[in-house]
Design an enzyme around this catalytic site. Sequence first.
Site, PDB file in Angstrom:
ATOM      1  N   LYS A  60      16.859  -8.270  39.191  1.00  0.00           N
ATOM      2  CA  LYS A  60      16.738  -7.393  40.358  1.00  0.00           C
ATOM      3  C   LYS A  60      17.419  -6.065  40.077  1.00  0.00           C
ATOM      4  CE  LYS A  60      21.005  -7.841  42.750  1.00  0.00           C
ATOM      5  NZ  LYS A  60      21.990  -6.995  42.160  1.00  0.00           N
ATOM      6  N   ASP A  99      22.927 -13.003  46.913  1.00  0.00           N
ATOM      7  CA  ASP A  99      21.792 -12.454  46.166  1.00  0.00           C
ATOM      8  C   ASP A  99      20.632 -13.446  46.058  1.00  0.00           C
ATOM      9  OD1 ASP A  99      22.503  -9.857  45.667  1.00  0.00           O
ATOM     10  OD2 ASP A  99      23.352 -10.243  43.690  1.00  0.00           O
TER      11      ASP A  99
END
Length: 288
Positions: free
Chosen positions: A9, A137
């Site tokens: 990411k 996350d």
Amino acid sequence: MIKEKAFAKLNLNLHILANPSYKKKTGYFQIHFINSELNLYDELTFEAQPKKISLICNVKELQTKENLVYRAASLLKKEIGNSQLGVKITLLKKIPVCAGLGGGSSDAAMTLRSLLQLWNVKKKATMNKICSSLGSDVFYSMRGGLCEITGIGNKVKSIQHKPFSLWAVLVTPAVQKPSTSWMYSHLHIDKIGNHVYKLRNMKKALLNGDKNIFLNSIYNDFDTTIEHLFPEVRSIKNSLHKNGALAEYVAGSGLTVVGIYDTEKLALMAFNNLQVQYKTLVWTNIKS
């Protein structure tokens, strides 16, 4: 057998809000992010086996029960409540470790999704509870793509946007941060949460396909703190800028430094030039 890719990411906007009452109530900072995925990934293979969960990884120090992949499998098995379930997991690690690119969280999310399929789970497990145990996350990684993230990282929604083409060169310094929580503990409260307007600008730029405003709106609240604590980060930014980067900033809580490029050719040229200077670097495109 199931084979999957777990993508890194990239925070395009990272804002940490100085909200004392929220932190007192939840124990966490309130955040506001825009995340995307990079075309950089770890590879995972899942093979059913009776009762036992085992993990094989090409990075030996990650081949432990503390790995988020192993923890995700264990938590899911416990939630399902079937002692007969087992899996052999093979993790081929390509995303730099402890670098702000969310590799561990992405691996954990892919493990959860894959095991729901492999173990033929018909009863929906309490995924929010499991994700919370693994780290905020993981909520984003369960969805992926271009998203806006709020709360403590647990509220994730996709962002409408026009397709775009941008490339990135990622340089990870030899020094490592102690941990993400350590980075949060060293933030200066008076210097965070003051640039949320950049996130609003970026959302408009993504919707309208305005690349210039997009580039001017990239922001990370960790940047100032990280540059102060790790001077080599400023040096890497300067190197990326000299090699044609349109924007340079820190990924997540660090310490990977990102240089954004308009074309594959320019990114590859910078990558080749910087290989002489830096050991751990990658060039890839930002998934839109």
